[in-house]
Motif scaffolding. Structure first.
Motif, PDB file in Angstrom:
ATOM      1  N   ARG A  11       0.831  -1.196   0.000  1.00  0.00           N
ATOM      2  CA  ARG A  11       0.000   0.000   0.000  1.00  0.00           C
ATOM      3  C   ARG A  11       0.870   1.252   0.000  1.00  0.00           C
ATOM      4  NH1 ARG A  11      -2.842   1.691   5.237  1.00  0.00           N
ATOM      5  NH2 ARG A  11      -4.660   0.485   4.782  1.00  0.00           N
ATOM      6  N   TYR A  78      -5.424   1.699  20.976  1.00  0.00           N
ATOM      7  CA  TYR A  78      -6.015   0.841  19.951  1.00  0.00           C
ATOM      8  C   TYR A  78      -5.422   1.074  18.570  1.00  0.00           C
ATOM      9  CZ  TYR A  78      -9.398   3.363  16.854  1.00  0.00           C
ATOM     10  OH  TYR A  78     -10.007   4.124  15.894  1.00  0.00           O
ATOM     11  N   GLY A  80      -6.640  -0.008  14.403  1.00  0.00           N
ATOM     12  CA  GLY A  80      -7.671  -0.644  13.576  1.00  0.00           C
ATOM     13  C   GLY A  80      -7.068  -1.394  12.394  1.00  0.00           C
ATOM     14  N   ASP A  82      -8.498  -3.091   8.840  1.00  0.00           N
ATOM     15  CA  ASP A  82      -9.639  -3.358   7.960  1.00  0.00           C
ATOM     16  C   ASP A  82      -9.479  -4.706   7.265  1.00  0.00           C
ATOM     17  OD1 ASP A  82     -11.259  -1.263   8.453  1.00  0.00           O
ATOM     18  OD2 ASP A  82     -10.718  -0.086   6.691  1.00  0.00           O
ATOM     19  N   LEU A 112      -8.671  -3.557  16.744  1.00  0.00           N
ATOM     20  CA  LEU A 112     -10.035  -3.390  16.259  1.00  0.00           C
ATOM     21  C   LEU A 112     -10.126  -3.814  14.799  1.00  0.00           C
ATOM     22  CD1 LEU A 112     -12.905  -2.192  16.782  1.00  0.00           C
ATOM     23  CD2 LEU A 112     -12.056  -0.096  15.743  1.00  0.00           C
ATOM     24  N   THR A 117     -16.011  -0.675   8.680  1.00  0.00           N
ATOM     25  CA  THR A 117     -15.266   0.292   7.856  1.00  0.00           C
ATOM     26  C   THR A 117     -14.782  -0.321   6.538  1.00  0.00           C
ATOM     27  OG1 THR A 117     -13.598  -0.129   9.559  1.00  0.00           O
ATOM     28  CG2 THR A 117     -14.475   2.088   9.445  1.00  0.00           C
ATOM     29  N   ASP A 122     -11.124   2.528   3.033  1.00  0.00           N
ATOM     30  CA  ASP A 122     -10.391   3.728   3.440  1.00  0.00           C
ATOM     31  C   ASP A 122      -9.678   4.331   2.233  1.00  0.00           C
ATOM     32  OD1 ASP A 122      -8.900   5.648   4.641  1.00  0.00           O
ATOM     33  OD2 ASP A 122      -7.966   4.335   6.131  1.00  0.00           O
ATOM     34  N   ASN A 174     -15.657  -3.414  14.749  1.00  0.00           N
ATOM     35  CA  ASN A 174     -16.549  -2.250  14.800  1.00  0.00           C
ATOM     36  C   ASN A 174     -17.930  -2.520  14.200  1.00  0.00           C
ATOM     37  OD1 ASN A 174     -15.902  -2.015  12.087  1.00  0.00           O
ATOM     38  ND2 ASN A 174     -14.661  -0.150  12.319  1.00  0.00           N
ATOM     39  N   TYR A 222     -15.708   7.682   5.297  1.00  0.00           N
ATOM     40  CA  TYR A 222     -14.888   6.715   6.035  1.00  0.00           C
ATOM     41  C   TYR A 222     -14.279   7.339   7.294  1.00  0.00           C
ATOM     42  CZ  TYR A 222     -11.553   3.075   7.094  1.00  0.00           C
ATOM     43  OH  TYR A 222     -10.872   2.081   7.741  1.00  0.00           O
ATOM     44  N   GLN A 226     -14.217   6.138  11.336  1.00  0.00           N
ATOM     45  CA  GLN A 226     -13.003   5.863  12.117  1.00  0.00           C
ATOM     46  C   GLN A 226     -12.924   6.817  13.315  1.00  0.00           C
ATOM     47  OE1 GLN A 226      -9.478   5.072   9.878  1.00  0.00           O
ATOM     48  NE2 GLN A 226      -8.100   5.415  11.608  1.00  0.00           N
ATOM     49  N   ASP A 229     -15.239   5.524  15.899  1.00  0.00           N
ATOM     50  CA  ASP A 229     -14.647   4.360  16.587  1.00  0.00           C
ATOM     51  C   ASP A 229     -13.792   4.819  17.759  1.00  0.00           C
ATOM     52  OD1 ASP A 229     -15.661   2.496  14.852  1.00  0.00           O
ATOM     53  OD2 ASP A 229     -13.823   2.308  13.661  1.00  0.00           O
ATOM     54  N   GLN A 242      -4.435   6.155  19.745  1.00  0.00           N
ATOM     55  CA  GLN A 242      -4.631   5.317  18.573  1.00  0.00           C
ATOM     56  C   GLN A 242      -3.308   5.213  17.817  1.00  0.00           C
ATOM     57  OE1 GLN A 242      -7.438   4.976  14.579  1.00  0.00           O
ATOM     58  NE2 GLN A 242      -7.768   6.655  15.957  1.00  0.00           N
ATOM     59  N   GLN A 248      -2.713   7.344   8.146  1.00  0.00           N
ATOM     60  CA  GLN A 248      -3.929   7.439   8.950  1.00  0.00           C
ATOM     61  C   GLN A 248      -4.117   8.776   9.660  1.00  0.00           C
ATOM     62  OE1 GLN A 248      -6.380   4.897   9.283  1.00  0.00           O
ATOM     63  NE2 GLN A 248      -5.257   4.363   7.432  1.00  0.00           N
TER      64      GLN A 248
HETATM   65  N1  LIG Z   1      -8.319   2.905   8.348  1.00  0.00           N
HETATM   66  C1  LIG Z   1      -7.429   1.891   8.862  1.00  0.00           C
HETATM   67  C2  LIG Z   1      -8.146   0.780   9.586  1.00  0.00           C
HETATM   68  C3  LIG Z   1      -8.981   1.272  10.736  1.00  0.00           C
HETATM   69  C4  LIG Z   1     -10.328   0.974  10.807  1.00  0.00           C
HETATM   70  C5  LIG Z   1     -11.125   1.426  11.866  1.00  0.00           C
HETATM   71  C6  LIG Z   1     -10.521   2.195  12.855  1.00  0.00           C
HETATM   72  O1  LIG Z   1     -11.275   2.652  13.894  1.00  0.00           O
HETATM   73  C7  LIG Z   1      -9.173   2.498  12.812  1.00  0.00           C
HETATM   74  C8  LIG Z   1      -8.411   2.041  11.727  1.00  0.00           C
HETATM   75  C9  LIG Z   1      -6.623   1.299   7.692  1.00  0.00           C
HETATM   76  O2  LIG Z   1      -7.111   1.278   6.598  1.00  0.00           O
HETATM   77  O3  LIG Z   1      -5.538   0.836   7.920  1.00  0.00           O
END
Ligand SMILES: N[C@@H](Cc1ccc(O)cc1)C(=O)O
Length: 422
Positions: A11, A78, A80, A82, A112, A117, A122, A174, A222, A226, A229, A242, A248
């Motif tokens: 990515r 935390y 996240g 996906d 998470l 999401t 994202d 989530n 999106y 987040q 969350d 976070q 991010q």
């Molecule tokens: N957006 C993050 C994943 C993520 C999802 C939910 C969240 O609350 C936080 C992070 C990613 O694509 O890597």
């Protein structure tokens, strides 16, 4: 799923090349580049690239993780993930290692899984929209990711802990809170707190808007999910930090701003005082000082001083089981407070017992069942358990100075009794 735990990461510039980029650490407190202790160690490893917010309040992010600072320990952090595929990739692992470092230092961490999401995708760090994933696919990916995360956490604990006590590792998804979330309720409650100007200014959005493909509404929203969350985990798990890949930043800033807005927006408190309240909150989060102050200021403005005093009495009566608070309440206030409670006016005959009272108020069934409800501890009068059905009501104990009794059957069935001819 027998898929390997990791898959190759591809990515853009985000977490792709361990060592070159790194994890971005975002907290709900101030950070200076001269991080000490735990954070300094991680910085030296090159694991954390940046801290946010960089300046603004007096308490520094490193202090948040300091065992020595009273009330700060442990924190909840935390990150996240996906479920865009059915296995974790090496970028995920880097973020997970960030979490593990905190866990090793005794903090609690949450991994998470973005079951909700991932349905939107994202846009951060991407020049093109992701291919939409079907709900079933996301669900099975999310299941696989949850398993993968748990398996990794178990290995970490079993193979590296050597008997040391670490913080907790919790895996959440989530979709658990978005599944139950009504769209209109969500937009009505949360939407107003996000300003278009700020959302549009995010780099991820800017880049996409300039691209020939543009950006869909789902992708645009999106960052709001987040952000929510972060807010949700802050509310339910006291999570104040976070972690995320460098891409991010925009998403996490939205959450940060969302959480901190309220005192500044809804009160007239001077900014230095808000800073002071937030500082104390870091030391003693269990006192919930900002929340109480916010409630006080807003209630005063909306319901006046009387309304505020009444709200305070109600809080005392409800949450602190305070008999003194019950005693000074009017029947109107008590009715307001226990909205579901049935209200009866009874004449106090000499020798009226607990059993008589419950029966007259139609609070218990007749016969031995009702009797047993009392002996088995299911009944309280004015917040005190009464287990002897025959005991005679005592003024000042079962009957408050204001001529009222609050009868509770089981966990949440309330009856208000107003005694006549006292
Ligand atoms: N957006 C993050 C994943 C993520 C999802 C939910 C969240 O609350 C936080 C992070 C990613 O694509 O890597």
């Amino acid at each position: 799923m027998a898929a390997p735990i990791f898959r190759c990461f591809s990515r853009g510039q985000g977490l792709g090349t361990p060592g070159l980029s790194g994890v971005l650490l975002l907290g709900l407190r101030e950070a200076h580049s001269g991080a000490q202790g735990l954070l300094a160690m991680q910085k030296a490893r090159g694991l954390f690239k940046e801290f946010f917010p960089e300046r603004g309040t007096k308490t520094e992010l490193p202090e948040l993780f300091d065992r020595g600072t009273a009330g700060n320990f442990p924190q909840t952090i935390y990150c996240g993930f996906d479920p865009t595929a059915d296995s974790l990739h090496v970028g995920h692992l880097l973020a997970l290692l960030g979490l593990f470092h905190f866990q090793r230092a005794g903090h609690n961490v949450i991994a998470l899984v973005g079951g909700a999401t991932a349905r939107l995708g994202d846009p951060s760090g991407r020049t093109k929209e992701r291919e939409a994933l079907e709900a079933e696919r996301v669900q099975s990916n999310a299941r696989a990711l949850r398993q993968g995360l748990k398996a990794l956490a178990a290995n970490h604990q079993q193979l590296f802990a050597n008997g040391r006590t670490w913080g907790n590792f919790t895996v959440l998804d989530n979709s658990a809170w978005y599944q139950k979330q009504d769209l209109v309720d969500f937009l009505a409650a949360v939407g107003g707190h996000f300003r278009m100007g700020t959302l549009l200014s995010r780099l991820s959005v800017q880049t996409r808007l300039k691209s020939p493909e543009g950006m869909s509404l789902a992708e645009f929203l999106y960052q709001v999910l987040q952000a929510y969350d972060f807010y949700y985990l802050f509310q339910h798990y006291r999570c104040r930090v976070q972690l995320g890949g460098s891409d991010q930043l925009g998403n996490i800033m939205s959450g940060y701003e969302f959480i901190h807005k309220y005192l500044k927006l809804f009160t007239f408190l001077p900014l230095p005082e808000i800073d002071h309240i937030m500082q104390l909150h870091v030391k003693e989060p269990e006192k919930r000082a900002p929340q109480k102050r916010l409630a006080t200021e807003v209630t005063k403005l909306v319901h006046g001083q009387e309304g505020l005093d009444s709200a305070k009495r109600c809080t005392q009566a409800l949450y602190h089981s305070s008999i003194e608070a019950l005693e000074v309440m009017s029947d109107q206030e008590l009715k307001e407070l226990f909205k579901e409670a049935s209200f009866s006016e009874l004449v106090l005959d000499p020798g009226t017992s607990v059993l008589d009272t419950c029966r007259k108020a139609n609070a218990i069934p007749g016969g031995p069942r009702g009797y047993r409800m009392i002996t088995e501890g299911g009944v309280s009068i004015n917040h005190r358990q009464v287990t002897n059905p025959e005991s005679v009501l005592v003024v000042g104990q079962h009957i408050l100075k204001n001529g009222l009794s609050l009868l509770k059957i089981g966990k949440r069935n309330f009856y208000i009794i107003k005694w006549l001819q006292l």
